[in-house]
Design a protein around this motif. Structure first.
Motif, short mmCIF file in Angstrom:
data_model
loop_
_atom_site.label_atom_id
_atom_site.label_comp_id
_atom_site.label_asym_id
_atom_site.label_seq_id
_atom_site.Cartn_x
_atom_site.Cartn_y
_atom_site.Cartn_z
N ARG A 66 -4.57 4.66 2.25
CA ARG A 66 -5.04 4.14 3.53
C ARG A 66 -3.97 4.42 4.59
O ARG A 66 -2.77 4.41 4.31
CB ARG A 66 -5.32 2.64 3.47
N LEU A 67 -4.44 4.68 5.79
CA LEU A 67 -3.56 4.98 6.91
C LEU A 67 -3.76 3.95 8.01
O LEU A 67 -4.90 3.65 8.38
CB LEU A 67 -3.88 6.38 7.47
N ASP A 87 -2.09 1.75 -5.16
CA ASP A 87 -1.87 0.42 -5.75
C ASP A 87 -1.55 -0.64 -4.70
O ASP A 87 -1.18 -1.76 -5.04
CB ASP A 87 -0.75 0.48 -6.80
N GLY A 88 -1.67 -0.28 -3.41
CA GLY A 88 -1.48 -1.25 -2.35
C GLY A 88 -0.07 -1.34 -1.81
O GLY A 88 0.21 -2.18 -0.94
#
Length: 296
Positions: A66-67, A87-88
């Motif tokens: 995610r960006l 993995d966040g």
């Protein structure tokens, strides 16, 4: 001074049908162009993140899921330099490639994401999750995997609202947290996103969820679903509406409220294919894009 009635029209116009067809064609062409621009810029953004993290080596491994993007005063999006791994784990371009290279990379990346503005919000918004505001500006996290999965071909015409072919029972999602049971036709996909058909009970849940989300984030960011109940000739009737609040003050005003009618089985197709980006979840809750019913 006496006013003389006109003896002839001041100017000639095309007949109403010709004019209406010309307007519809122009608006549809404009919509197609905006959608194609948005899709291309989303894919380019995903590619640019890969290039930053791999040093422009397309085949090299990298981990970015995610960006983070912030919305400027002109409503266009700009990268902050923060991203998240699968993995966040939160990371920054500066920490990965150094301050100088990260600064140059963000400058180049901003040139692409600036095209993701309010004119094509309906293209990029379904691929983004809203984060906490920063300095009074909206902040989004873009799902890079979904962005990279978009095709660069011009979008074809939407599938007609007809009774689908053979369908299977699945669980679908469009925002990473709300999951709903539905029927889908595996052959009826667009860029890996499906068109789910919901029973009325599920539509009522979707209506409640979308209205709650609009109350939380603002109606300009969420299409809401509404179920209106009434009685006609002693028979209960339900009308399902989808409202695109962001269109109320633009050229798409006539499209801002849509009645959604059930198929012959009493099921409703909410959100189409690309409009809401519905995707199927596997037994472990992971996205299946595209959906392959026979896949492990």
């Amino acid at each position: 001074m006496d006013r003389q009635p006109p003896t002839r029209p001041a100017y000639e116009l095309p007949d109403t049908r010709t004019l209406t067809e010309a307007v519809d064609q122009a608006l549809n062409g404009n919509r197609t162009a905006h959608e194609q621009l948005g899709r291309a810029m989303l894919v380019v953004t995903a590619a640019a993140v890969r290039d930053i993290l791999t040093g422009h080596q397309p085949g090299a491994p990298f981990d970015a899921a995610r960006l983070e993007l912030t919305e400027g005063e002109d409503y266009s999006l700009f990268p902050t330099g923060r991203y998240w791994t699968a993995d966040g784990t939160e990371r920054t371009f500066t920490g990965h490639v150094g301050e100088t290279d990260a600064g140059n990379a963000l400058h180049d990346l901003s040139g692409w994401t600036a095209y993701l503005d309010d004119n094509i919000r309906d293209v990029w918004r379904p691929l983004c999750e809203e984060e906490a505001d920063r300095d009074g500006r909206p902040v989004w996290s873009l799902d890079l995997q979904r962005a990279a999965s978009l095709t660069l071909d011009p979008p074809g015409p939407a599938a007609p609202d007809a009774v689908p072919g053979p369908m299977v029972e699945v669980t679908v999602c469009a925002n990473e947290h709300d999951e709903y049971p539905a029927l889908v036709d595996p052959a009826d996909q667009r860029d890996g996103f499906v068109r789910p058909w919901f029973d009325l009970a599920t539509v009522r849940i979707i209506a409640a969820d979308t209205q709650a989300e609009a109350a939380r984030y603002g109606h300009g960011y969420v299409n809401t679903v509404h179920v209106l109940d009434g009685t006609v000739d002693d028979r209960p009737e339900a009308v399902v509406l989808e409202i695109g609040w962001m269109y109320l003050h633009g050229t798409k005003r006539q499209q801002s409220v849509q009645a959604i009618w059930p198929n012959e089985d009493g099921r409703y197709a909410i959100g189409g294919h690309f409009d809401w980006c519905w995707y199927v979840l596997d037994d472990n809750g992971f996205p299946q894009i595209p959906f392959r019913p026979d896949a492990g």
